[in-house]
Scaffold this motif. Structure first.
Motif, PDB file in Angstrom:
ATOM      1  N   VAL A 181       0.835  -1.201   0.000  1.00 26.48           N
ATOM      2  CA  VAL A 181       0.000   0.000   0.000  1.00 26.48           C
ATOM      3  C   VAL A 181       0.867   1.248   0.000  1.00 26.48           C
ATOM      4  O   VAL A 181       2.022   1.233   0.425  1.00 26.48           O
ATOM      5  CB  VAL A 181      -0.960   0.034   1.211  1.00 26.48           C
ATOM      6  CG1 VAL A 181      -1.920  -1.124   1.158  1.00 26.48           C
ATOM      7  CG2 VAL A 181      -0.190   0.056   2.521  1.00 26.48           C
TER       8      VAL A 181
ATOM      9  N   CYS B 252     -10.834  10.764  -2.882  1.00 26.55           N
ATOM     10  CA  CYS B 252     -11.054   9.711  -1.888  1.00 26.55           C
ATOM     11  C   CYS B 252     -12.371   9.006  -2.228  1.00 26.55           C
ATOM     12  O   CYS B 252     -13.455   9.482  -1.860  1.00 26.55           O
ATOM     13  CB  CYS B 252     -11.083  10.291  -0.486  1.00 26.55           C
ATOM     14  SG  CYS B 252      -9.512  11.054  -0.005  1.00 26.55           S
TER      15      CYS B 252
ATOM     16  N   SER C  13      -4.466   3.656  -4.451  1.00 26.70           N
ATOM     17  CA  SER C  13      -4.064   2.820  -3.332  1.00 26.70           C
ATOM     18  C   SER C  13      -4.956   3.139  -2.148  1.00 26.70           C
ATOM     19  O   SER C  13      -5.505   4.247  -2.050  1.00 26.70           O
ATOM     20  CB  SER C  13      -2.598   3.080  -2.964  1.00 26.70           C
ATOM     21  OG  SER C  13      -2.140   2.163  -1.987  1.00 26.70           O
ATOM     22  N   ARG C  14      -5.146   2.144  -1.279  1.00 21.83           N
ATOM     23  CA  ARG C  14      -5.994   2.342  -0.103  1.00 21.83           C
ATOM     24  C   ARG C  14      -7.376   2.849  -0.522  1.00 21.83           C
ATOM     25  O   ARG C  14      -8.116   2.138  -1.195  1.00 21.83           O
ATOM     26  CB  ARG C  14      -5.298   3.284   0.886  1.00 21.83           C
ATOM     27  CG  ARG C  14      -4.081   2.666   1.530  1.00 21.83           C
ATOM     28  CD  ARG C  14      -3.076   3.651   2.097  1.00 21.83           C
ATOM     29  NE  ARG C  14      -3.642   4.693   2.934  1.00 21.83           N
ATOM     30  CZ  ARG C  14      -2.914   5.691   3.424  1.00 21.83           C
ATOM     31  NH1 ARG C  14      -1.616   5.766   3.160  1.00 21.83           N
ATOM     32  NH2 ARG C  14      -3.482   6.621   4.175  1.00 21.83           N
ATOM     33  N   ASP C  15      -7.692   4.106  -0.180  1.00 26.07           N
ATOM     34  CA  ASP C  15      -9.026   4.634  -0.507  1.00 26.07           C
ATOM     35  C   ASP C  15      -8.944   5.887  -1.365  1.00 26.07           C
ATOM     36  O   ASP C  15      -9.882   6.679  -1.404  1.00 26.07           O
ATOM     37  CB  ASP C  15      -9.807   4.927   0.770  1.00 26.07           C
ATOM     38  CG  ASP C  15      -9.134   5.992   1.641  1.00 26.07           C
ATOM     39  OD1 ASP C  15      -7.940   6.305   1.374  1.00 26.07           O
ATOM     40  OD2 ASP C  15      -9.773   6.497   2.580  1.00 26.07           O
TER      41      ASP C  15
ATOM     42  N   PRO D 181      -5.725  -3.076  -1.009  1.00 26.03           N
ATOM     43  CA  PRO D 181      -4.486  -3.480  -0.322  1.00 26.03           C
ATOM     44  C   PRO D 181      -3.289  -3.580  -1.262  1.00 26.03           C
ATOM     45  O   PRO D 181      -2.540  -4.567  -1.253  1.00 26.03           O
ATOM     46  CB  PRO D 181      -4.861  -4.852   0.243  1.00 26.03           C
ATOM     47  CG  PRO D 181      -5.786  -5.421  -0.792  1.00 26.03           C
ATOM     48  CD  PRO D 181      -6.592  -4.233  -1.303  1.00 26.03           C
TER      49      PRO D 181
ATOM     50  N   SER E 269     -11.136  -0.603   0.816  1.00 28.92           N
ATOM     51  CA  SER E 269      -9.773  -0.093   0.789  1.00 28.92           C
ATOM     52  C   SER E 269      -8.902  -1.074   0.010  1.00 28.92           C
ATOM     53  O   SER E 269      -8.918  -2.280   0.278  1.00 28.92           O
ATOM     54  CB  SER E 269      -9.249   0.075   2.220  1.00 28.92           C
ATOM     55  OG  SER E 269      -7.930   0.577   2.208  1.00 28.92           O
TER      56      SER E 269
ATOM     57  N   THR F  50      -1.155  -1.131  -4.764  1.00 30.72           N
ATOM     58  CA  THR F  50      -1.025   0.129  -5.492  1.00 30.72           C
ATOM     59  C   THR F  50      -1.066  -0.130  -6.984  1.00 30.72           C
ATOM     60  O   THR F  50      -0.379  -1.030  -7.482  1.00 30.72           O
ATOM     61  CB  THR F  50       0.296   0.844  -5.136  1.00 30.72           C
ATOM     62  OG1 THR F  50       0.343   1.077  -3.723  1.00 30.72           O
ATOM     63  CG2 THR F  50       0.409   2.170  -5.865  1.00 30.72           C
TER      64      THR F  50
END
Length: 333
Positions: free
Chosen positions: A78, A150, A124-126, A180, A178, A182
């Motif tokens: 991430v 976001c 990545s992530r959110d 996990p 989210s 990239t």
């Protein structure tokens, strides 16, 4: 007394253009996989996406011309907050003075992506980030040339701007949770974009993109020798009109004895944990790895490598004289 803003400025496009002079076009994917490895990723995937996505429902309307073919990479690490800071600093990686193996992994090398595109982005992530050094497509703010979206904060935005997010629905990304890992997306520079670009006048669609992919394919068999964490690599092409991508080649690295992913990070971790290398305890690491490359158009190939890592006064000679090293013909220099 009249007061107004005043100060020194950085021409982002000019700075990137200067950086590109020190990075060959062919270094792009090598830089990307090295960044993934520095982040501790175990998997790195490359996808040449030749599809053209819709452009009528966009959260950022100025990106319509960048919905075509793109070079996409994925890794299973991430994006850390420190990465977000360092990627905004052109040539200002935060590696110096940091003990973290994941801090500041985006230095000047990341700028090699601008050989291929004027509008790199990553998810990545959110969040989804779009970088716009020209301040012409998603931002006109020269102090913040880009946008961050976001997508989990407002799911309705994803639904109403589905064309923006559709290119990122790869490598298991559903945009509902989210992510996990990239995903980097580099829309390939077209002839029209190249004519207007202040970064590069070279288009990257067609032969240049294929050439970059072919060069990386040739590099695969020896790639594990320069990586610490990544043990699995795939390279694929998603042809226009196809329902799914086609796997061209894959690489798998395993420890010879255990058959598990190799543990090659001991010396790397020892160095990263110390700000003063003079205090480093002499250390060595010797392992054997099996590298298997599977090709969609040829028989699989395999190789076995002896990996020797050493750090500390006087130990380099001892490592080279180790019977296991001597058996494979290694000699001290």
């Amino acid at each position: 007394m009249a007061v107004r803003d005043f100060g020194q400025k950085v021409d982002v496009c000019r700075r990137i253009k200067e950086v590109l002079k020190n990075y060959e076009e062919g270094s792009l994917l090598k830089e990307m996989v090295q960044n993934a490895d520095d982040a501790g990723a175990s998997v790195f995937d490359v996808l040449l996406d030749l599809r053209t996505h819709g452009s009528s429902e966009l959260a950022l309307p100025g990106t319509a011309a960048f919905q075509g073919p793109a070079l996409v990479t994925h890794n299973d690490a991430v994006f850390a907050d420190s990465d977000l800071e360092s990627i905004q600093q052109i040539g200002g990686s935060q590696k110096a003075g940091s003990r973290s193996t994941k801090t500041g992994r985006f230095g000047v090398g990341f700028c090699s992506c601008y050989h291929a595109t004027d509008l790199p982005s990553f998810l990545s992530r959110d969040f989804l980030v779009v970088l716009d050094p020209h301040c012409a497509h998603v931002s006109d703010n020269r102090s913040e040339p880009g946008k961050m979206l976001c997508f989990l904060e407002n799911p309705k935005t994803v639904a109403s701007s589905r064309d923006t997010f559709e290119p990122y629905r790869v490598f298991g990304c559903s945009l509902q949770h989210s992510y996990p890992g990239t995903i980097f997306r580099l829309p390939l520079r077209t002839a029209e974009q190249a004519a207007a670009s202040r970064i590069s006048a070279q288009p990257f669609v067609g032969a240049p993109a294929r050439g970059l992919l072919d060069a990386f394919l040739e590099l695969l068999p020896e790639l594990p020798l320069f990586l610490t964490h990544v043990h699995t690599v795939t390279v694929s092409v998603w042809e226009a009109g196809a329902a799914a991508p086609t796997l061209l080649r894959s690489l798998s690295t395993r420890d010879t004895k255990s058959g598990a992913p190799p543990q090659r990070s001991r010396v790397h971790e020892l160095v990263a944990a110390r700000s003063d290398l003079r205090s480093l305890t002499p250390s060595q690491s010797i392992s054997q790895i099996d590298v298997r490359v599977s090709d969609s158009a040829a028989s699989p190939s395999a190789a076995r490598w002896l990996i020797v890592q050493g750090m500390g006064a006087g130990r380099a000679l001892e490592i080279c004289l180790d019977p296991a090293c001597e058996r494979y013909g290694l000699a001290p220099i």
